[in-house]
Design an enzyme around this catalytic site. Sequence first.
Site, short mmCIF file in Angstrom:
data_model
loop_
_atom_site.label_atom_id
_atom_site.label_comp_id
_atom_site.label_asym_id
_atom_site.label_seq_id
_atom_site.Cartn_x
_atom_site.Cartn_y
_atom_site.Cartn_z
N GLY A 30 0.82 -1.22 0.00
CA GLY A 30 0.00 0.00 0.00
C GLY A 30 0.85 1.26 0.00
O GLY A 30 1.00 1.91 1.04
N TYR A 31 1.42 1.56 -1.14
CA TYR A 31 2.25 2.77 -1.26
C TYR A 31 1.53 3.87 -2.04
O TYR A 31 1.17 4.90 -1.50
CB TYR A 31 3.57 2.43 -1.98
CG TYR A 31 4.69 1.89 -1.09
CD1 TYR A 31 4.42 1.36 0.16
CD2 TYR A 31 6.01 1.92 -1.52
CE1 TYR A 31 5.45 0.86 0.95
CE2 TYR A 31 7.04 1.42 -0.73
CZ TYR A 31 6.75 0.90 0.51
OH TYR A 31 7.77 0.41 1.28
N GLU A 59 13.72 -4.79 -3.20
CA GLU A 59 13.05 -5.06 -4.47
C GLU A 59 14.07 -5.17 -5.60
O GLU A 59 13.84 -5.82 -6.60
CB GLU A 59 12.05 -3.94 -4.75
CG GLU A 59 11.03 -4.28 -5.81
CD GLU A 59 9.87 -3.29 -5.84
OE1 GLU A 59 10.06 -2.15 -5.38
OE2 GLU A 59 8.79 -3.67 -6.30
#
Lengths: 396, 371
Positions: free
Chosen positions: A132-133, A251
């Site tokens: 949830g960015y 990431e």
Amino acid sequence: MKLDFSPKDELFRQEIASWLASNLCGEFDVIRGRGGPGDQHMFIDERKAWEQKLYQGGWTCIGWPPEYGGRDASIEEQVIFNEEYARAQGPGRAGHIGETLVGPTLIAFGNQDQKDRYLPEILRGEAFWCQGYSEPGAGSDLANVKTGAQFDDATQQWFISGQKVWTSLARESDYCFVIARTDAKSVGHHGLGFFLVPIDQTGVTIRPIEQLTGTSEFNEVFFDDAQCSVEDIVGEPGDGWKVAMGLLGFERGISTLGQQMLFQNELDEIITLAKTNGSAKNPQIRQRIAEAHIGLRIMRFNSMRVLSSEGADGSLQKESMIYKLYWSSWHRNLGKLAMDVMGAESEVLKGGPYQLNRLQSMYLFSRADTIYGGTNQIQRNLIAERALGMPREPRG
Amino acid sequence: MNFTYSEDQLTYRDTVAALLSCEVTADSIRARWTSAQGIDANLTQQLADMGLNALLVPESCGGLGLSELDFILLAQECGRVALPEPLVENAMAATAMLSEVASSDLAAANQCQDTLKQIATGNASVACGHWINPYVNMADTSHWLLLPHGDEVHLVSTQTVDLIAQRSSDPSRRISKVNWQPSRGTKIAGGQQGAELWRSALNRGALGVAAQLIGLAESILRRAVVFTTDREQFGRPVGANQAVKHLLADCAVSLEFAKPVIARAAYAVANSPTRADWAVSHAKVAASYAALLTVRHGMQVHGAMGYTWECDLQIWMKRCWAIDKTWGDVGFHKNRIHEWLLNPNALMGAEHTFDKSGSPSDESNSQQGAG
């Protein structure tokens, strides 16, 4: 410098290859080669069951330290795992976000209680996560998040309100990690918190976003006084940006290797098709196939170089900043190559209402590669400003 | 030497553009996606009433007797609104092909003249199933089909063929494969004449696609400018960033540079059709490059919004992707240029850029090109 695998590595290769051969079959036949980009929402139950199967074989979270259930696998072993997994047409990992993003983030920034509660269920393939960015007003300008978190002393709960967008696999997840403003008056990087929020509650509403592909991997996620326990903020209120950026560093690390093997499978499919339909006779196509192969090798060698010299804390060097820009542009071009190899057939769908084959789906999905996870424009800014140290573009 | 359009040409274009911009909207296009035939019958009639179907048809057959140079301006406007009706393909390729037969000494000339008169009044329509395209767009809405059998040209009633419908990745297109049997009764040309007809149809079809691509891409560029002006990040419009505006500037440059190439090709097709291959191929390559670049950058600056089904951008993008591969893909056309350049008889040098003969090495330029 040592560019070959040791006899011990080759034993490891045999171990994973034979495990995959005897386990990725039967009920799991349907998910071979499925769940990749553009297909991530498909066969989700089977792919979750597959995660548990992987766990039983000791093949989840292999890079994690042993105290959290991992194998502390070396870079070489992780390379081999990804190679063999792709060779066996292993499905897109439903547990990818938990294993490669949430786990390392909690190991680096979480407290003991959070590690105890969340890491085992990620390891066992029982809990799935989403990110949830982004928000409608906070895309490239991520620090502009407006979602707020208010602490209620009486219930010892955080109450989260706001909207997240482009959330992959929200409907298939159990938890969402959310950056939200703990200090309503703050702006930018300050006053943010990093929250671990259960999805299955009345305060969370998910609405799928239909994409160019006609499918919906992305979602809008609405938080309306969604509850999050006092124990589920990572770090202190105000540490959110630091934790969020730490996560983005992971990431760009090990998870790139699996991605490259997916790319290899796609390129192989394109080459096979070019040979079959005769377009491999076209000198232009031949050249572009060779260029694609070269680009993929470049990425692979660069990833290995970066990973070999990775800091002990998982922090990556400046070289990792160039990776997103390179792979996204390469993959977008691969999509175009696939369509040019298909020729006039590239227009024709497999069926209704909008059923794409793998290469068509890859083509459309790869149009978004240069946008999500930081656009190419943002990447170039980062490279110029952080890696080269050029003056910052005026902001605000 | 004059690369400008006449006032009449521009006025006619503006009239057509005004009609199209009123009648064809993103909403009306989306409505066609779920309709039975995929076209708007009223609009089709309106376009026929304006003479567009028969723009290239000689006046003796009820047409306007205008040239490809007039038509490319209109084709750009059709692209600009992403017109789903197959006006450009039908009028540029199929109807013009019939006109060629009608003006020839072929036995089928009279039959073609009659058909053209019906087309001019909007009572009939013809589509072209050229050998270079595996699929025909909107074949089921056409009364007649022009189909190849070797070099032969056959004019076939749509009712007598089997149309195997396919789904297009562009929901505005209704493409199908045509299964049919040639017969002596349907043949209207053959041999060298047939081959020449297919060759000029290919050039007109490719020219029509090139012009549409420019219009489609200009629409995308305009949308991109509007979006990046409205959308704010870091407290200002995203379009204020050089990284964003430079992308769109590159699109504008490549689109503007493609336009005179298309005009040059249209001139060659209109004035020396047997020598137009290289000019048309250049136009198709330049237009495809410019359009696909604009699609790429246009989507890029829309951010994730451009990747959604809801965003209308996909109407224009998917059309570009689909028609780019029709009437010869970029490889086919680049190879035609290679062949011409490397031909030992090629007349090279600046003095031949606008040579009266249109291009060197005409006869040896095989119709099949890279086929």
